[in-house]
Design a protein around this motif. Structure first.
Motif, short mmCIF file in Angstrom:
data_model
loop_
_atom_site.label_atom_id
_atom_site.label_comp_id
_atom_site.label_asym_id
_atom_site.label_seq_id
_atom_site.Cartn_x
_atom_site.Cartn_y
_atom_site.Cartn_z
N ASP A 164 -9.73 32.62 -6.21
CA ASP A 164 -8.79 33.25 -5.29
C ASP A 164 -8.50 34.70 -5.69
O ASP A 164 -8.36 35.57 -4.83
N TYR A 208 -0.25 29.31 -4.27
CA TYR A 208 -1.10 28.83 -3.17
C TYR A 208 -1.77 27.50 -3.54
O TYR A 208 -1.72 26.54 -2.78
N ILE A 224 -1.40 23.82 -1.65
CA ILE A 224 -2.46 23.14 -0.90
C ILE A 224 -2.93 21.84 -1.54
O ILE A 224 -3.42 20.97 -0.84
N GLN A 272 -7.05 16.51 3.94
CA GLN A 272 -8.03 17.52 3.55
C GLN A 272 -8.83 17.05 2.35
O GLN A 272 -8.40 16.19 1.60
N ARG A 318 -10.89 18.79 -0.92
CA ARG A 318 -11.14 20.01 -1.70
C ARG A 318 -12.34 19.76 -2.58
O ARG A 318 -12.43 18.73 -3.25
N ARG A 371 -12.55 24.05 1.04
CA ARG A 371 -11.60 23.02 1.45
C ARG A 371 -11.88 22.70 2.91
O ARG A 371 -12.13 23.59 3.72
N TRP A 380 -11.91 21.83 9.87
CA TRP A 380 -11.74 23.25 9.62
C TRP A 380 -12.08 23.56 8.18
O TRP A 380 -11.63 22.88 7.26
N TYR A 403 -11.74 26.05 5.02
CA TYR A 403 -10.81 27.04 4.49
C TYR A 403 -11.17 27.38 3.04
O TYR A 403 -11.78 26.56 2.34
N GLY A 404 -10.75 28.52 2.59
CA GLY A 404 -10.86 28.88 1.18
C GLY A 404 -12.27 28.81 0.63
O GLY A 404 -12.47 28.50 -0.53
N LEU A 407 -14.07 27.47 11.42
CA LEU A 407 -13.66 28.18 10.22
C LEU A 407 -12.96 29.46 10.60
O LEU A 407 -13.10 29.94 11.72
N GLU A 408 -12.19 29.96 9.66
CA GLU A 408 -11.52 31.25 9.85
C GLU A 408 -12.16 32.24 8.89
O GLU A 408 -12.52 31.88 7.78
N GLU A 467 -11.97 36.66 7.85
CA GLU A 467 -11.45 38.02 8.04
C GLU A 467 -12.48 38.82 8.84
O GLU A 467 -13.65 38.87 8.46
#
Length: 147
Positions: free
Chosen positions: A31, A45, A49, A55, A57, A71, A80, A82-83, A116-117, A119
């Protein structure tokens, strides 16, 4: 981003394993290195989580050595991502592509749509995700509040 139907290939030298308590330092370091968190923010964080329900991991391993983390949260027919982070020393070696392909196969076998998300300024990640079959469907502008 949402995954669209595309043929995926698995890699045999990259694997996912559930995280263990001993992985916490590694996860926090990722991270810091990959997402620009401060160490205290990474601790906060990860503490938050690890207690979230619904979820999975994972630590990403290449040839048995920790190389990243991801994750996956699933509910209501959707999964989804994440991370998702690969150590800087291991980036650009196909690990991310292999992990995405594995997750696509896994979640597709469960009948989940995969999302997924990312940036929008992360061109390297966007290129990878698009090459694996993800397409943008919703774009949000985030901003920082200056006090």
């Amino acid at each position: 981003m949402k995954w669209q139907e595309k043929v995926v290939e698995a890699s045999h030298d990259v694997s996912l394993r559930p995280t263990r308590p001993a992985d916490l330092e590694f996860e926090m370091q990722l991270d810091v290195e990959c997402f620009g968190f401060s160490l205290s923010k990474a601790q906060e964080y990860n503490q938050r989580i690890k207690n979230e329900k619904g979820q999975d991991r994972y630590v990403i391993e290449k040839n048995g050595k920790a190389a990243g983390k991801v994750r996956v949260a699933a509910a209501a027919g959707e999964a989804w991502i994440y991370g998702f982070a690969v150590t800087p020393a291991e980036q650009g070696k196909g690990i991310g592509r292999s992990v995405l392909n594995s997750l696509i196969s896994l979640e597709q076998s469960k009948g989940h749509s995969l999302f997924l998300e990312v940036e929008t300024q992360n061109a390297h990640a966007l290129k990878l995700y698009e090459s694996c079959g993800f397409t943008s469907y919703n774009i949000q502008d985030y901003y920082r509040l200056s006090l």
